[in-house]
Write a protein that holds these residues in place. Structure first.
Motif, PDB file in Angstrom:
ATOM      1  N   UNK A  35       6.344   1.909  -3.688  1.00 35.93           N
ATOM      2  CA  UNK A  35       4.995   2.438  -3.490  1.00 35.93           C
ATOM      3  C   UNK A  35       4.988   3.597  -2.494  1.00 35.93           C
ATOM      4  N   UNK A  36       5.973   3.636  -1.590  1.00 29.95           N
ATOM      5  CA  UNK A  36       6.114   4.777  -0.680  1.00 29.95           C
ATOM      6  C   UNK A  36       6.850   5.874  -1.427  1.00 29.95           C
ATOM      7  N   UNK A  37       6.155   6.446  -2.405  1.00 34.30           N
ATOM      8  CA  UNK A  37       6.795   7.333  -3.375  1.00 34.30           C
ATOM      9  C   UNK A  37       7.448   8.542  -2.734  1.00 34.30           C
ATOM     10  N   UNK A  38       6.758   9.168  -1.772  1.00 33.22           N
ATOM     11  CA  UNK A  38       7.303  10.400  -1.203  1.00 33.22           C
ATOM     12  C   UNK A  38       8.567  10.158  -0.382  1.00 33.22           C
ATOM     13  N   UNK A  69      15.797   3.101  -7.845  1.00 36.67           N
ATOM     14  CA  UNK A  69      15.611   2.277  -6.642  1.00 36.67           C
ATOM     15  C   UNK A  69      16.818   2.323  -5.713  1.00 36.67           C
ATOM     16  N   UNK A  70      17.728   3.274  -5.958  1.00 37.01           N
ATOM     17  CA  UNK A  70      18.945   3.343  -5.156  1.00 37.01           C
ATOM     18  C   UNK A  70      18.638   3.577  -3.677  1.00 37.01           C
ATOM     19  N   UNK A  71      17.670   4.460  -3.403  1.00 35.34           N
ATOM     20  CA  UNK A  71      17.302   4.762  -2.013  1.00 35.34           C
ATOM     21  C   UNK A  71      16.797   3.500  -1.320  1.00 35.34           C
ATOM     22  N   UNK A  72      15.978   2.723  -2.017  1.00 34.52           N
ATOM     23  CA  UNK A  72      15.417   1.500  -1.443  1.00 34.52           C
ATOM     24  C   UNK A  72      16.527   0.481  -1.172  1.00 34.52           C
ATOM     25  N   UNK A  82       0.802  -1.210   0.000  1.00 35.24           N
ATOM     26  CA  UNK A  82       0.000   0.000   0.000  1.00 35.24           C
ATOM     27  C   UNK A  82       0.841   1.270   0.000  1.00 35.24           C
ATOM     28  N   UNK A  83       2.123   1.140   0.369  1.00 36.04           N
ATOM     29  CA  UNK A  83       2.979   2.303   0.395  1.00 36.04           C
ATOM     30  C   UNK A  83       2.790   3.194   1.602  1.00 36.04           C
ATOM     31  N   UNK A  84       1.985   2.749   2.555  1.00 35.31           N
ATOM     32  CA  UNK A  84       1.656   3.608   3.695  1.00 35.31           C
ATOM     33  C   UNK A  84       1.316   2.731   4.893  1.00 35.31           C
ATOM     34  N   UNK A  85       2.054   2.900   5.993  1.00 36.58           N
ATOM     35  CA  UNK A  85       1.792   2.096   7.188  1.00 36.58           C
ATOM     36  C   UNK A  85       0.431   2.397   7.787  1.00 36.58           C
ATOM     37  N   UNK A  86      -0.053   3.637   7.620  1.00 35.08           N
ATOM     38  CA  UNK A  86      -1.369   3.992   8.146  1.00 35.08           C
ATOM     39  C   UNK A  86      -2.476   3.259   7.402  1.00 35.08           C
ATOM     40  N   UNK A  87      -2.259   2.991   6.114  1.00 37.03           N
ATOM     41  CA  UNK A  87      -3.244   2.236   5.340  1.00 37.03           C
ATOM     42  C   UNK A  87      -3.219   0.759   5.715  1.00 37.03           C
ATOM     43  N   UNK A  88      -2.029   0.233   6.037  1.00 39.81           N
ATOM     44  CA  UNK A  88      -1.909  -1.178   6.404  1.00 39.81           C
ATOM     45  C   UNK A  88      -2.409  -1.448   7.815  1.00 39.81           C
ATOM     46  N   UNK A 132       7.921   0.620   4.718  1.00 38.43           N
ATOM     47  CA  UNK A 132       8.022   1.875   3.976  1.00 38.43           C
ATOM     48  C   UNK A 132       9.400   2.046   3.355  1.00 38.43           C
ATOM     49  N   UNK A 133      10.418   1.589   4.053  1.00 36.03           N
ATOM     50  CA  UNK A 133      11.796   1.737   3.578  1.00 36.03           C
ATOM     51  C   UNK A 133      12.118   0.827   2.411  1.00 36.03           C
TER      52      UNK A 133
END
Length: 318
Positions: free
Chosen positions: A273-276, A291-294, A226-232, A268-269
């Motif tokens: 999907x956690x675009x921001x 995807x370097x940050x990931x 979902x890209x968002x822990x609040x959604x999960x 999230x890390x």
């Protein structure tokens, strides 16, 4: 209230709308019409979501998804200052360059803590139901005004720079809102109940460790989707934490919820999907590997997820 969350969305929509007009006339953008249309429709959803029926907002969302999906969103030309001009301004402003960026967290905290109860003519100055987001929006406006005064630039310059940034982010700019809605849809559709039934057949009823393991790993995995822990959180908490960890083993709900969210943040890390958090920084820094940050964060995320599993288990036991 005087300044509501709706005001923040409208202001953001106006900036995006003006940016889209520039894009329509940018002949150096190979997809200027579709790119401009993408941001134009996105601006409409931000400015007019309260007056346009949800069904038609859904259609607009499908249109921008189709535009992005078929490669219709590209970057263009932004008339950026030369390196000589940037160096000159950097030398003139020195450390004051950081002032607008620093003002955003400072004004946000000040608004939340100092203006939360302030009323004018019997109305709250800031929307009390969304105080943090409204304060953040107010802080962004304050930082914008200060930046224009410091650089002696016009409002049009800020619009052009906003356009450059949002087009560098690209389609990922709309992802956080869509993923937040996905969590609501999953919760309304009863996905949590489905998860509970599946877990009931897999996890031994007497094993606290495996219940904790399933909840923490599930939070991370659903966050990656979902890209968002609040959604999960509502899905996994309804499916595993409430019936098993809290209901069956009697662990305190506040402790389970807090550590469960930390486990979700590990996901999230590890997801585009956690675009921001992951895609946007790569775009703004113009990294060749998106995807370097990931990849950099992945080992840390796995270690932290393991720590959260152990931590929740120990809290539950003792």
């Amino acid at each position: 209230m005087i300044i509501s969350i709706e005001s923040v969305y409208i202001f953001t929509g106006i900036i995006t709308f003006l940016s889209s007009i520039y894009t329509f006339f940018d002949r150096k953008n190979p997809r200027r019409l579709t790119t401009g249309l993408f941001y134009f429709i996105y601006a409409i959803t931000l400015m007019c979501a309260k007056v346009i029926p949800p069904f038609y907002i859904g259609i607009l969302v499908l249109v921008i998804v189709a535009i992005a999906g078929f490669g219709g969103v590209r970057t263009g030309s932004y008339g950026e200052a030369s390196s000589e001009e940037r160096n000159h301004n950097r030398g003139r402003l020195k450390s004051w360059l950081f002032l607008p960026a620093l003002l955003i967290p400072l004004v946000t905290v000040g608004g939340v803590e100092g203006l939360n109860d302030l009323k004018i003519a019997g109305k709250f100055l800031l929307d009390p139901s969304n105080i943090t987001m409204v304060a953040l929006g107010l802080a962004a406006v304050v930082a914008l005004v200060v930046a224009m005064l410091m650089t002696k630039s016009s409002p049009l310059t800020s619009v052009k720079e906003s356009r450059r940034l949002i087009e560098a982010i690209g389609w990922a700019a709309v992802l956080p809102q869509m993923l937040a809605m996905l969590g609501t849809i999953f919760d309304s559709a009863g996905v949590g109940n489905v998860v509970a039934k599946a877990v009931d057949h897999v996890i031994p009823a007497h094993s606290l460790f495996w219940a904790v393991f399933a909840y923490c790993v599930g939070m991370a995995l659903f966050t990656m989707i979902m890209g968002n822990a609040f959604a999960a959180f509502p899905v996994m908490t309804a499916g595993i934490a409430l019936p098993l960890i809290i209901g069956h083993f009697g662990v305190q709900a506040d402790k389970v919820a807090a550590i469960g969210m930390f486990a979700g943040y590990c996901g999230t890390l590890m997801t585009p999907m956690a675009a921001n958090f992951n895609i946007v920084p790569a775009a703004l820094l113009d990294l060749k590997d998106k995807n370097y940050v990931i990849r950099t964060q992945f080992p840390t995320a796995i270690i932290l997820l393991g720590v959260n599993i152990v931590l929740m288990y120990l809290v539950a036991r003792f």
